[in-house]
Design a protein around this motif. Structure first.
Motif, PDB file in Angstrom:
ATOM      1  N   GLY A  20       0.721  -0.940   0.002  1.00 57.83           N
ATOM      2  CA  GLY A  20       0.082   0.132  -0.051  1.00 57.83           C
ATOM      3  C   GLY A  20       0.932   1.357  -0.123  1.00 57.83           C
ATOM      4  N   TRP A  21       0.036   2.336  -0.505  1.00 59.73           N
ATOM      5  CA  TRP A  21       0.976   3.801  -0.473  1.00 59.73           C
ATOM      6  C   TRP A  21       0.126   4.721   0.467  1.00 59.73           C
ATOM      7  CZ3 TRP A  21      -2.361   7.492  -1.617  1.00 59.73           C
ATOM      8  CH2 TRP A  21      -3.628   7.306  -2.136  1.00 59.73           C
ATOM      9  N   PHE A  22      -0.986   4.238   1.011  1.00 61.90           N
ATOM     10  CA  PHE A  22      -1.755   5.330   1.720  1.00 61.90           C
ATOM     11  C   PHE A  22      -1.191   5.444   2.970  1.00 61.90           C
ATOM     12  CE2 PHE A  22      -5.188   6.826   4.483  1.00 61.90           C
ATOM     13  CZ  PHE A  22      -5.444   7.890   3.760  1.00 61.90           C
ATOM     14  N   SER A  23      -0.867   4.453   3.711  1.00 60.87           N
ATOM     15  CA  SER A  23      -0.438   4.551   5.037  1.00 60.87           C
ATOM     16  C   SER A  23       0.841   5.300   5.155  1.00 60.87           C
ATOM     17  CB  SER A  23      -0.255   3.108   5.533  1.00 60.87           C
ATOM     18  OG  SER A  23      -1.540   2.443   5.884  1.00 60.87           O
ATOM     19  N   PRO A  24       1.994   5.090   4.417  1.00 59.20           N
ATOM     20  CA  PRO A  24       3.040   5.768   4.495  1.00 59.20           C
ATOM     21  C   PRO A  24       2.776   7.148   4.232  1.00 59.20           C
ATOM     22  CG  PRO A  24       3.503   3.817   3.122  1.00 59.20           C
ATOM     23  CD  PRO A  24       2.151   3.785   3.427  1.00 59.20           C
ATOM     24  N   LEU A  25       1.990   7.669   3.080  1.00 59.61           N
ATOM     25  CA  LEU A  25       1.468   8.947   2.697  1.00 59.61           C
ATOM     26  C   LEU A  25       0.818   9.609   4.163  1.00 59.61           C
ATOM     27  CD1 LEU A  25       1.371  11.385   0.940  1.00 59.61           C
ATOM     28  CD2 LEU A  25      -0.737  10.285   0.164  1.00 59.61           C
ATOM     29  N   LEU A  26       0.011   8.853   4.902  1.00 58.08           N
ATOM     30  CA  LEU A  26      -0.604   9.436   5.945  1.00 58.08           C
ATOM     31  C   LEU A  26       0.378   9.831   7.156  1.00 58.08           C
ATOM     32  CD1 LEU A  26      -3.144  10.050   7.557  1.00 58.08           C
ATOM     33  CD2 LEU A  26      -3.461   7.715   8.398  1.00 58.08           C
ATOM     34  N   LEU A  27       1.354   8.851   7.367  1.00 58.60           N
ATOM     35  CA  LEU A  27       2.516   8.984   8.141  1.00 58.60           C
ATOM     36  C   LEU A  27       3.039  10.347   7.943  1.00 58.60           C
ATOM     37  CD1 LEU A  27       4.577   8.457  10.459  1.00 58.60           C
ATOM     38  CD2 LEU A  27       5.849   7.274   8.933  1.00 58.60           C
ATOM     39  N   VAL A  28       3.662  10.590   6.606  1.00 61.59           N
ATOM     40  CA  VAL A  28       4.159  12.094   6.217  1.00 61.59           C
ATOM     41  C   VAL A  28       3.232  13.198   6.364  1.00 61.59           C
ATOM     42  CG1 VAL A  28       4.901  13.163   4.190  1.00 61.59           C
ATOM     43  CG2 VAL A  28       5.483  10.770   4.479  1.00 61.59           C
ATOM     44  N   VAL A  29       2.062  12.905   6.209  1.00 67.73           N
ATOM     45  CA  VAL A  29       1.094  14.134   6.410  1.00 67.73           C
ATOM     46  C   VAL A  29       0.812  14.548   7.790  1.00 67.73           C
ATOM     47  CG1 VAL A  29      -1.446  14.676   6.356  1.00 67.73           C
ATOM     48  CG2 VAL A  29      -0.361  13.785   4.420  1.00 67.73           C
ATOM     49  N   VAL A  30       0.753  13.502   8.757  1.00 65.68           N
ATOM     50  CA  VAL A  30       0.831  13.642  10.120  1.00 65.68           C
ATOM     51  C   VAL A  30       1.805  14.164  10.911  1.00 65.68           C
ATOM     52  CG1 VAL A  30       0.495  12.358  12.438  1.00 65.68           C
ATOM     53  CG2 VAL A  30      -0.894  11.800  10.388  1.00 65.68           C
ATOM     54  N   PHE A  31       3.052  13.790  10.388  1.00 62.30           N
ATOM     55  CA  PHE A  31       4.319  14.237  10.767  1.00 62.30           C
ATOM     56  C   PHE A  31       4.532  15.689  10.249  1.00 62.30           C
ATOM     57  CE2 PHE A  31       8.633  14.627  11.380  1.00 62.30           C
ATOM     58  CZ  PHE A  31       9.173  13.795  12.386  1.00 62.30           C
ATOM     59  N   CYS A  32       4.256  15.893   9.212  1.00 61.62           N
ATOM     60  CA  CYS A  32       4.459  17.315   8.631  1.00 61.62           C
ATOM     61  C   CYS A  32       3.430  18.251   9.356  1.00 61.62           C
ATOM     62  CB  CYS A  32       4.442  17.290   7.284  1.00 61.62           C
ATOM     63  SG  CYS A  32       5.779  16.675   6.401  1.00 61.62           S
ATOM     64  N   PHE A  33       2.409  17.835   9.629  1.00 59.08           N
ATOM     65  CA  PHE A  33       1.445  18.660  10.258  1.00 59.08           C
ATOM     66  C   PHE A  33       1.865  19.165  11.606  1.00 59.08           C
ATOM     67  CE2 PHE A  33      -2.032  19.192  13.236  1.00 59.08           C
ATOM     68  CZ  PHE A  33      -2.766  20.316  13.017  1.00 59.08           C
ATOM     69  N   PHE A  34       2.465  18.406  12.495  1.00 59.49           N
ATOM     70  CA  PHE A  34       2.975  18.655  13.750  1.00 59.49           C
ATOM     71  C   PHE A  34       4.391  19.426  13.553  1.00 59.49           C
ATOM     72  CE2 PHE A  34      -0.098  15.566  14.918  1.00 59.49           C
ATOM     73  CZ  PHE A  34      -0.859  16.326  16.167  1.00 59.49           C
ATOM     74  N   TRP A  35       5.332  19.120  12.789  1.00 58.78           N
ATOM     75  CA  TRP A  35       6.476  19.629  12.558  1.00 58.78           C
ATOM     76  C   TRP A  35       6.568  20.946  11.758  1.00 58.78           C
ATOM     77  CZ3 TRP A  35      11.786  18.322  13.558  1.00 58.78           C
ATOM     78  CH2 TRP A  35      11.978  17.540  14.690  1.00 58.78           C
ATOM     79  N   ILE A  36       5.584  21.033  11.021  1.00 59.01           N
ATOM     80  CA  ILE A  36       5.482  22.186   9.938  1.00 59.01           C
ATOM     81  C   ILE A  36       4.429  23.098  10.241  1.00 59.01           C
ATOM     82  CG2 ILE A  36       5.791  23.071   7.268  1.00 59.01           C
ATOM     83  CD1 ILE A  36       7.350  20.488   7.056  1.00 59.01           C
ATOM     84  N   GLY A  37       3.023  22.233  10.079  1.00 60.91           N
ATOM     85  CA  GLY A  37       1.974  22.923  10.435  1.00 60.91           C
ATOM     86  C   GLY A  37       1.450  23.431   8.873  1.00 60.91           C
ATOM     87  N   ILE A  38      -0.016  23.951   9.028  1.00 59.32           N
ATOM     88  CA  ILE A  38      -0.633  24.439   7.771  1.00 59.32           C
ATOM     89  C   ILE A  38      -0.239  25.871   7.423  1.00 59.32           C
ATOM     90  CG2 ILE A  38      -2.533  22.787   8.435  1.00 59.32           C
ATOM     91  CD1 ILE A  38      -3.983  24.941   9.301  1.00 59.32           C
ATOM     92  N   ALA A  39       0.161  26.760   8.223  1.00 59.97           N
ATOM     93  CA  ALA A  39       0.542  27.996   8.233  1.00 59.97           C
ATOM     94  C   ALA A  39       2.081  28.245   8.663  1.00 59.97           C
ATOM     95  CB  ALA A  39      -0.334  28.981   8.783  1.00 59.97           C
ATOM     96  N   PRO A  40       3.048  27.809   8.185  1.00 60.03           N
ATOM     97  CA  PRO A  40       4.581  28.065   8.731  1.00 60.03           C
ATOM     98  C   PRO A  40       4.774  29.543   8.570  1.00 60.03           C
ATOM     99  CG  PRO A  40       4.616  26.952   6.412  1.00 60.03           C
ATOM    100  CD  PRO A  40       3.275  26.904   6.933  1.00 60.03           C
ATOM    101  N   PHE A  41       5.823  29.862   9.494  1.00 60.61           N
ATOM    102  CA  PHE A  41       6.037  31.464   9.604  1.00 60.61           C
ATOM    103  C   PHE A  41       4.886  32.334   9.913  1.00 60.61           C
ATOM    104  CE2 PHE A  41       8.642  29.463   6.168  1.00 60.61           C
ATOM    105  CZ  PHE A  41      10.010  29.600   7.051  1.00 60.61           C
ATOM    106  N   PRO A  42       4.166  31.930  11.157  1.00 61.36           N
ATOM    107  CA  PRO A  42       3.207  32.844  11.495  1.00 61.36           C
ATOM    108  C   PRO A  42       3.522  34.246  11.864  1.00 61.36           C
ATOM    109  CG  PRO A  42       3.920  31.307  13.308  1.00 61.36           C
ATOM    110  CD  PRO A  42       4.578  31.039  12.153  1.00 61.36           C
ATOM    111  N   ASP A  43       2.599  35.227  11.814  1.00 56.13           N
ATOM    112  CA  ASP A  43       2.678  36.651  12.111  1.00 56.13           C
ATOM    113  C   ASP A  43       2.879  36.650  13.585  1.00 56.13           C
ATOM    114  OD1 ASP A  43       2.891  39.233  12.608  1.00 56.13           O
ATOM    115  OD2 ASP A  43       0.804  39.596  11.469  1.00 56.13           O
ATOM    116  N   PRO A  44       4.009  36.830  14.214  1.00 55.80           N
ATOM    117  CA  PRO A  44       4.114  37.019  15.840  1.00 55.80           C
ATOM    118  C   PRO A  44       3.092  37.773  16.272  1.00 55.80           C
ATOM    119  CG  PRO A  44       6.127  38.216  14.668  1.00 55.80           C
ATOM    120  CD  PRO A  44       5.249  37.687  13.370  1.00 55.80           C
TER     121      PRO A  44
END
Length: 447
Positions: A20-44
């Protein structure tokens, strides 16, 4: 006979899952959500960043975590090793039940309840992360790539968006941090802790995948860490590498060593908040007895614990709440404006009293210590075990000066959860070279 058919069926499911390909992709999405977020470089100066739990209470973040948790549950429903996740939730279920009980005594029970549910979903995402990749080789590749991406993104921000990636004197809060690198994380302390984790992941990548790619992660992370101004994280990096080496080799004395070090460190730090003699002793060693004015916050926190020692003030409903900000203490100390206690152990006692603190100590200190010992004895994934031990130890000692526990936005708490759940899976999961927990014997299945 039924158990034998179950074993055969489970092993067949593993083989099917590997393509399968979906599970590894989901790992990347979950990890990047917490490590990068949906709005990197937020206005302080954005209003949602000016409160203690602004990010975790953001509606968009809540919806995304709900969606990710739903997808994770969907994947786990057909996973042959889903019972490993369920077995990890025994004590955690007790912790959340206690938090739900203490929420009734909070000054803002609805807010406490919402944040408890959010914390549950974050724990679900983290506990399932190790079951998403096909094997340990894929796990190393995906996580290494995600971490390198996060580190390079922060460095790119320093070069391209310095007004957002570097603390400025014009920021609404903490102008004294001007010049410290924060990257896309929003605060230099979060960035510094993330870079320590990145160094650990880089070392793991060097040993298991590619030496040069791992070395690149280590070098870039170290450069950023030194410019972030996170003195606590920077000082702990070499100390944790040494401590983890020692921890691996002292066998049954691990828990005594760990609890003694944590108790001594907290005793010394918190004594500075209430004891003049302790302050004078620290001054004699050339140490700032206020620990950059944390002592004022610790004194206030200790007073709050004394007020409600058994049920606390409710989950994340003490700091920066109106009841505190406009209390009588506001006239005598700036600490009423603090975002947290700057000590993870004090914050848990504030959240749910001494019972919660005891449960947290069992969950995050005693059990992982036991699991690490079992994983080292099994010696099936030594480098992965060392990675998780380093991340876990770093967070335990960082919690003496910061409040990372249940800080449900960003990479810090999420990464510790992966380490804690990962150590349990390495101890009991019978991980094969594929990284998937194999179907076990009848006795193990029954347990």
């Amino acid at each position: 006979m039924n158990d034998e058919r179950l074993i055969v069926s489970d092993m067949s499911s593993v083989r099917d899952a590997e393509g399968g390909w979906f599970s590894p992709l989901l790992l990347v999405v979950v990890f990047c959500f917490f490590w990068i977020g949906i709005a990197p470089f937020p206005d302080p100066n954005a209003s949602e960043l000016l409160t203690a739990y602004g990010m975790s209470s953001n509606l968009m973040n809540q919806l995304i975590v709900i969606a990710l948790a739903a997808l994770v549950l969907l994947v786990l429903a057909n996973h042959p090793a889903r019972w490993l996740v369920l077995r990890s939730y025994g004590l955690l279920a007790v912790i959340f039940c206690w938090l739900l009980f203490t929420a009734a005594f909070s000054d803002a029970p609805a807010t406490a309840l919402r944040r408890i549910v959010y914390a549950m979903l974050v724990c679900l995402c983290a506990s399932s992360a190790l079951l998403l990749p096909r094997d340990s080789d894929q796990f190393g590749k995906l996580i290494g790539t995600c971490v390198l991406t996060a580190v390079l993104l922060s460095l790119l921000g320093v070069l391209v968006f310095p007004q957002l990636a570097i603390h400025q004197g014009s920021d609404a809060l903490e102008q004294q941090l001007a010049g410290a690198w924060r990257g896309h994380f929003g605060h230099k302390n979060v960035a510094a802790a993330a870079m320590v984790f990145a160094v650990f992941f880089g070392i793991f990548f060097m040993k298991t995948r590619s030496f040069w790619w791992g070395a690149l992660i280590v070098c870039c992370s170290t450069v950023f860490l030194l410019n972030a101004g996170g003195k606590t994280s920077a000082a702990m990096l070499p100390a944790i590498l040494v401590a983890s080496w020692f921890f691996e080799r002292i066998g049954p004395f691990r828990i005594v060593f760990l609890v003694s070090c944590l108790a001594l460190m907290n005793y010394v730090l918190l004594s500075a908040a209430i004891s003049r003699e302790a302050q004078d002793l620290l001054i004699s060693f050339g140490i700032d007895p206020t620990f950059t004015d944390r002592a004022s916050v610790w004194k206030l926190a200790l007073g709050a614990i004394a007020e409600r020692p058994w049920v606390g003030h409710g989950f994340q409903t003490f700091w920066q709440m109106d009841a505190l900000v406009y209390s009588e203490e506001a006239d005598s100390t700036w600490a009423v404006t603090a975002a947290n206690a700057h000590n993870g152990y004090l914050d848990q006692a504030i959240n749910g009293g001494f019972p919660l603190l005891l449960l947290i100590m069992i969950w995050l200190v005693w059990l992982p210590c036991r699991h690490a010992g079992l994983a080292f004895r099994r010696a099936e994934h030594p480098e992965l075990t060392r990675l998780f031990v380093r991340c876990w130890l770093f967070m335990l000692f960082l919690a003496c000066l910061e409040s990372p526990f249940f800080d449900n936005h960003g990479p810090v708490w999420f990464t510790m959860l992966i380490a804690v759940f990962g150590l349990r899976m390495l101890a009991y999961g019978n991980l094969k070279a594929t990284g998937y927990p194999e179907a076990l014997t009848r006795t193990q299945l029954a347990s």
